[in-house]
Design an enzyme around this catalytic site. Sequence first.
Site, PDB file in Angstrom:
ATOM      1  N   ARG A  60      -1.907 -69.223 -94.299  1.00 25.61           N
ATOM      2  CA  ARG A  60      -2.262 -69.252 -92.880  1.00 25.61           C
ATOM      3  C   ARG A  60      -3.528 -70.069 -92.643  1.00 25.61           C
ATOM      4  NH1 ARG A  60      -1.878 -64.081 -91.519  1.00 25.61           N
ATOM      5  NH2 ARG A  60       0.081 -64.265 -90.386  1.00 25.61           N
ATOM      6  N   ALA A  61      -4.502 -69.977 -93.531  1.00 26.80           N
ATOM      7  CA  ALA A  61      -5.748 -70.724 -93.363  1.00 26.80           C
ATOM      8  C   ALA A  61      -5.481 -72.227 -93.344  1.00 26.80           C
ATOM      9  CB  ALA A  61      -6.727 -70.372 -94.476  1.00 26.80           C
TER      10      ALA A  61
END
Length: 357
Positions: free
Chosen positions: A246-247
Site C-alpha cells: 500500500r505504501a
Amino acid sequence: MNSAAQRPVFPFAALIGQAPLQQALLLAAIDPALGGVLVTGPRGTAKSTAARALAELLPEGQLVNLPLGASEDRLIGTLDIETVLRDGSVRFSPGLLAKAHRGVLYVDEVNLLPDALVDALLDAASSGVNTVERDGVSHSHDASFVLIGTMNPEEGELRPQLIDRFGLMVELQNCFEPSVRQAIVKARLAFDLDPQGFRAGYAQQQAAYVEQIHAARAALSQLAFDEAVHARVSALCIEAAVDGLRADLVMLRAARALAAFEQAATVTAEHVDRVAEAVLVHRRHSRESQADHDAREDDASAGAVERSSESSSSSARGDAQSADAAGDSDWGYLAPEPSATTHTHVKGVIPLNVKKR
C-alpha cells in the site's frame, strides 16, 4: 447555502508554520483516492482550522463534521426495507458520506470512533463510492471527499491496521520558536478583529490555490511514472520495512498529485522524496525490529518442530514400553507369568529307525 458563506473561515494561505500539513491536505484534495490524511498532535495546533480552510478551496466548499456519537446509519445512510417490500422501489435516506461528496469530511478524535465506523470511512474515502446493504437490498452512490482525521496520541491510539489505511499522515508538534508563535498569534488576533479585511489580504493567494487544484485534478491522468520513479519508491519503502504494497501505491499517487499541482511535465524522483515522509511516517518499521520479529518467528517455528519431534519420540517410547509390558500378542489381555518347574530326571529319548519307502 454553504457554511463558508455563513461564517468567515481562516484562509488556507494564511496558515503559518504548517507547510507539511498544507502539502498533505492539498495532495488529498487533488487525489481524494489517496485515502485521506491523519493528523496527530496536541490540542491547539490548528488541526480543525486547517480542515475548514481546505474545504473552502474545494468545488462545493462543504465541510461535514462526523460527531463521536454518530451511528453507522447516520454515517452511511439507511434503506427503507418496508418500501422495497411494498412497492419494489428502493428508498434511500442519505447519510453524512453523501453530504460530504466533493467536500471535506472532518473527524475529530478519530481514534475514539468504533472500528466499524472507521472501516466504513476509509472504504468510501479510497473508493469514492458508498454502498449500503440491508437484507439483500443494496444502494450505491458517489462519495468522493477528502477525509481528514485528527487525534491526540495521549488519548489513545488507532489500531495499526486502520492507521495503515490512511494515505498520508502528518505529526504536528507544539511550537517553541518565539517568532513563529508570535506570528501565529498576531494573525489570529487580526482575523478575529476583522475577518473580512484579513481575508481580503489573502484573496489572490486563495484564488490561486483553487485554480491549481482544479488544473491538477485535470492533469492527473496525463502523468505517467518512469522506471527511475518506480525504483526510488521501491527503495524508500524497502528501507522503511513497510508491510505490504500500500505504501508504494500511495507514494506514487502522492508524487503524481504533487507534480500535477506544480504543473510539472513528468513525475520525478524529487517529487517522490518530497511526499515520502507523509506516506511512511505511520508505516515505517526499523530494520532491527523487523529482523527481531523474523528471528522470533523462526525460533517459534523451530521450537514447534522440536516439540513435535519430542512428542513423536515420546510417543514412540511410550508405545515400545507398552509393547514390552504387554509381551507377545498371543497372551491376549494378560501379561505372561513365570511358572514353577520341578527339577526331575528326564529319560533320554531313543530315536526310531526311519522306515524305508
